[in-house]
Design a protein around this motif. Structure first.
Motif, PDB file in Angstrom:
ATOM      1  N   LYS A 275       0.894  -1.199  -0.022  1.00 19.48           N
ATOM      2  CA  LYS A 275       0.088  -0.031   0.002  1.00 19.48           C
ATOM      3  C   LYS A 275       0.867   1.407  -0.126  1.00 19.48           C
ATOM      4  O   LYS A 275       0.653   2.157  -0.844  1.00 19.48           O
ATOM      5  CB  LYS A 275      -1.019   0.013   1.173  1.00 19.48           C
ATOM      6  N   ILE A 276       1.905   1.218   0.683  1.00 20.83           N
ATOM      7  CA  ILE A 276       2.754   2.381   1.011  1.00 20.83           C
ATOM      8  C   ILE A 276       3.500   2.640  -0.511  1.00 20.83           C
ATOM      9  O   ILE A 276       3.523   3.906  -1.022  1.00 20.83           O
ATOM     10  CB  ILE A 276       3.903   2.085   1.962  1.00 20.83           C
ATOM     11  N   LEU A 277       4.006   1.417  -1.205  1.00 22.89           N
ATOM     12  CA  LEU A 277       4.748   1.492  -2.396  1.00 22.89           C
ATOM     13  C   LEU A 277       3.754   2.105  -3.490  1.00 22.89           C
ATOM     14  O   LEU A 277       4.062   2.729  -4.183  1.00 22.89           O
ATOM     15  CB  LEU A 277       5.214   0.452  -2.678  1.00 22.89           C
ATOM     16  N   THR A 278       2.426   1.563  -3.532  1.00 20.41           N
ATOM     17  CA  THR A 278       1.455   1.972  -4.656  1.00 20.41           C
ATOM     18  C   THR A 278       1.330   3.405  -4.330  1.00 20.41           C
ATOM     19  O   THR A 278       1.279   4.035  -5.511  1.00 20.41           O
ATOM     20  CB  THR A 278       0.304   0.952  -4.313  1.00 20.41           C
ATOM     21  N   GLU A 279       1.020   3.920  -3.289  1.00 17.93           N
ATOM     22  CA  GLU A 279       0.854   5.374  -3.115  1.00 17.93           C
ATOM     23  C   GLU A 279       2.107   6.191  -3.324  1.00 17.93           C
ATOM     24  O   GLU A 279       2.021   7.281  -4.050  1.00 17.93           O
ATOM     25  CB  GLU A 279       0.448   5.762  -1.795  1.00 17.93           C
TER      26      GLU A 279
ATOM     27  N   GLN B 193       4.375   5.471  -5.902  1.00 17.50           N
ATOM     28  CA  GLN B 193       4.558   5.285  -7.041  1.00 17.50           C
ATOM     29  C   GLN B 193       3.689   6.412  -7.614  1.00 17.50           C
ATOM     30  O   GLN B 193       4.084   6.931  -8.698  1.00 17.50           O
ATOM     31  CB  GLN B 193       4.214   3.945  -7.452  1.00 17.50           C
ATOM     32  N   ARG B 194       2.343   6.504  -7.085  1.00 11.33           N
ATOM     33  CA  ARG B 194       1.499   7.555  -7.751  1.00 11.33           C
ATOM     34  C   ARG B 194       2.007   9.046  -7.343  1.00 11.33           C
ATOM     35  O   ARG B 194       1.650  10.009  -7.921  1.00 11.33           O
ATOM     36  CB  ARG B 194       0.112   7.208  -7.388  1.00 11.33           C
TER      37      ARG B 194
ATOM     38  N   LYS C 160      -0.285   4.199 -23.662  1.00 15.86           N
ATOM     39  CA  LYS C 160       0.006   3.796 -22.406  1.00 15.86           C
ATOM     40  C   LYS C 160       1.516   4.039 -22.040  1.00 15.86           C
ATOM     41  O   LYS C 160       2.192   3.205 -22.529  1.00 15.86           O
ATOM     42  CB  LYS C 160      -0.665   2.539 -22.068  1.00 15.86           C
ATOM     43  N   HIS C 161       1.751   4.693 -20.913  1.00 14.02           N
ATOM     44  CA  HIS C 161       3.291   4.529 -20.544  1.00 14.02           C
ATOM     45  C   HIS C 161       2.939   4.795 -18.856  1.00 14.02           C
ATOM     46  O   HIS C 161       2.217   5.614 -18.526  1.00 14.02           O
ATOM     47  CB  HIS C 161       4.052   5.593 -21.272  1.00 14.02           C
ATOM     48  N   SER C 162       3.615   3.884 -18.299  1.00 13.14           N
ATOM     49  CA  SER C 162       3.562   3.996 -16.854  1.00 13.14           C
ATOM     50  C   SER C 162       4.868   3.442 -16.186  1.00 13.14           C
ATOM     51  O   SER C 162       5.536   2.597 -16.793  1.00 13.14           O
ATOM     52  CB  SER C 162       2.382   2.978 -16.430  1.00 13.14           C
TER      53      SER C 162
END
Length: 155
Positions: A10-14, A16-17, A145-147
């Motif tokens: 969850k921390i990493l997902t946030e 990354q955004r 798309k590019h992420s």
């Protein structure tokens, strides 16, 4: 591989955004205290899970609207050629990624350039530094798309 639990994910997902999310806000999103988030982030940095926190730029707005994928066939298949190729590509800031491939080609390069003349300068510089067997290029007409975000949860 480092074992990550759901709170780490969850921390990493946030991050990354939004890498600049304040610790208090991050804690609210993931359900931890500010200090617990900080400790987990520091541990993931020490383990190399978090390599860097960066700003993602709009390439077109900074004068680099053209993406090119260069398909490379090596002139030789030995350690000296590979070392020279690696040094040359790492030293060229226009090159964003270099990948050794399976299949018909040996390497794939992704680069950002201003225009065709800028690509030609990149190409000329690269072939002057490293002998190539063959180089071909494909230019991106539309980026669909590019992420940079890695999928940390299934689904």
């Amino acid at each position: 591989m480092t074992e990550l639990d759901d709170l780490d994910r969850k921390i990493l997902t946030e991050l990354q955004r939004h890498a600049d999310t304040p610790l208090d806000a991050l804690g609210q999103v993931v359900g931890l205290s500010r200090n617990a988030c900080w400790r987990r982030i520091k541990a993931m940095e020490a383990a190399g899970v978090i390599r860097a926190r960066v700003a993602l730029l709009d390439a077109a707005k900074v004068g680099l609207p053209l993406t090119v994928f260069m398909q490379i066939r090596a002139a030789a298949h030995d350690a000296d050629w590979l070392a020279k190729f690696a040094r040359a590509t790492r030293a060229m800031p226009q090159i964003q990624g270099v990948y050794r491939m399976t299949g018909d080609l040996d390497y794939l390069i992704c680069a950002r350039v201003a225009d065709m003349a800028d690509y030609d300068r990149l190409y000329q510089t690269l072939i002057a530094r490293v002998p190539m067997g063959d180089v071909s290029a494909s230019f991106v007409m539309e980026e669909i798309k590019h992420s940079t975000e890695l999928p940390l949860f299934e689904g």
